[in-house]
Design an enzyme around this catalytic site. Sequence first.
Site, mmCIF file in Angstrom:
data_model
loop_
_atom_site.group_PDB
_atom_site.id
_atom_site.type_symbol
_atom_site.label_atom_id
_atom_site.label_comp_id
_atom_site.label_asym_id
_atom_site.label_seq_id
_atom_site.Cartn_x
_atom_site.Cartn_y
_atom_site.Cartn_z
ATOM 1 C CB CYS A 106 -0.888 -0.034 1.239
ATOM 2 S SG CYS A 106 -2.121 1.277 1.305
ATOM 3 C CB CYS A 134 22.069 -16.973 16.086
ATOM 4 S SG CYS A 134 21.939 -15.177 16.219
#
Length: 284
Positions: A106, A134
């Site tokens: 948008c 990680c």
Amino acid sequence: MKNLTPLEKHVIVDKGTERAFSGKYVNTKEKGVYTCKVCDTPLYRSDDKFDSHCGWPSFDDAIPGAIKEVTDKDGRRTEILCANCGSHLGHVFKGEGMTAKNVRHCVNSISLNFDKKKATSKMTLAKAYFAGGCFWGVEYYLEKIEGVKEVTSGFMGGTVKDPTYYQVVRTNTGYLETVEVLYDPSKVSYETLAKTFFEIHDPTQADGQGPDIGSQYLSAVFVNNKEERAVINKLIKILESKGLKIATQVLDKTPFYSAEKSHQDYYDRKGGTPYCHRRVKRFA
């Protein structure tokens, strides 16, 4: 960002929003490319624009590498920025079911220019997904490969929509810390990326990665197609032939969610090197 009108500055710099249905590109249907108002970087193709009836130009895809997603300060919405200059464009929404891609960018018209003359052919960049403990460390190594345009830390494989980092590490969401690698296949192959992935973490560890123990730190590759699956299976067989018991899962791609801004480019911003990842040569 000089020479902006007060309204342009309000939206582009101060991250405001123009009034619904007031933008010049809400109903534009001509062929061309939408570029950044500030730096003129191509951002969206007209082929990816659709009528969402929301009051702002809507796109279900962006030109690869042109957009950067960051979590709003309120932690609820995902902001979209020009990856080149950081101009605020709007927000991205996922899971609304408006198009087959299930994504809606948008965008404020005031953040864009429109060029009818620019070529609209799709760029040849591709995306790959790896989970190896990680995500800070995996991102650190993969983004240094020539031909890699961007590496984004995030989550894949779970069931909760738009998960946060603390949801993933503290609750049973099913997500793995995963990186999305945007790369140019004409400069680096998927196999090269995969080989690097297998060399920068321990693919034999079944309970996490290094000192990071838990389901969110498991080793996995999320593949886009059967060709990628074949590459990963081939590399696993090579490693197994060398006596390694591989714990890496090979899974079909599922929706990828970017982690919060504080987790992106972690070691580049903080300095230092990964504490639980290091390069170990495993292929000839």
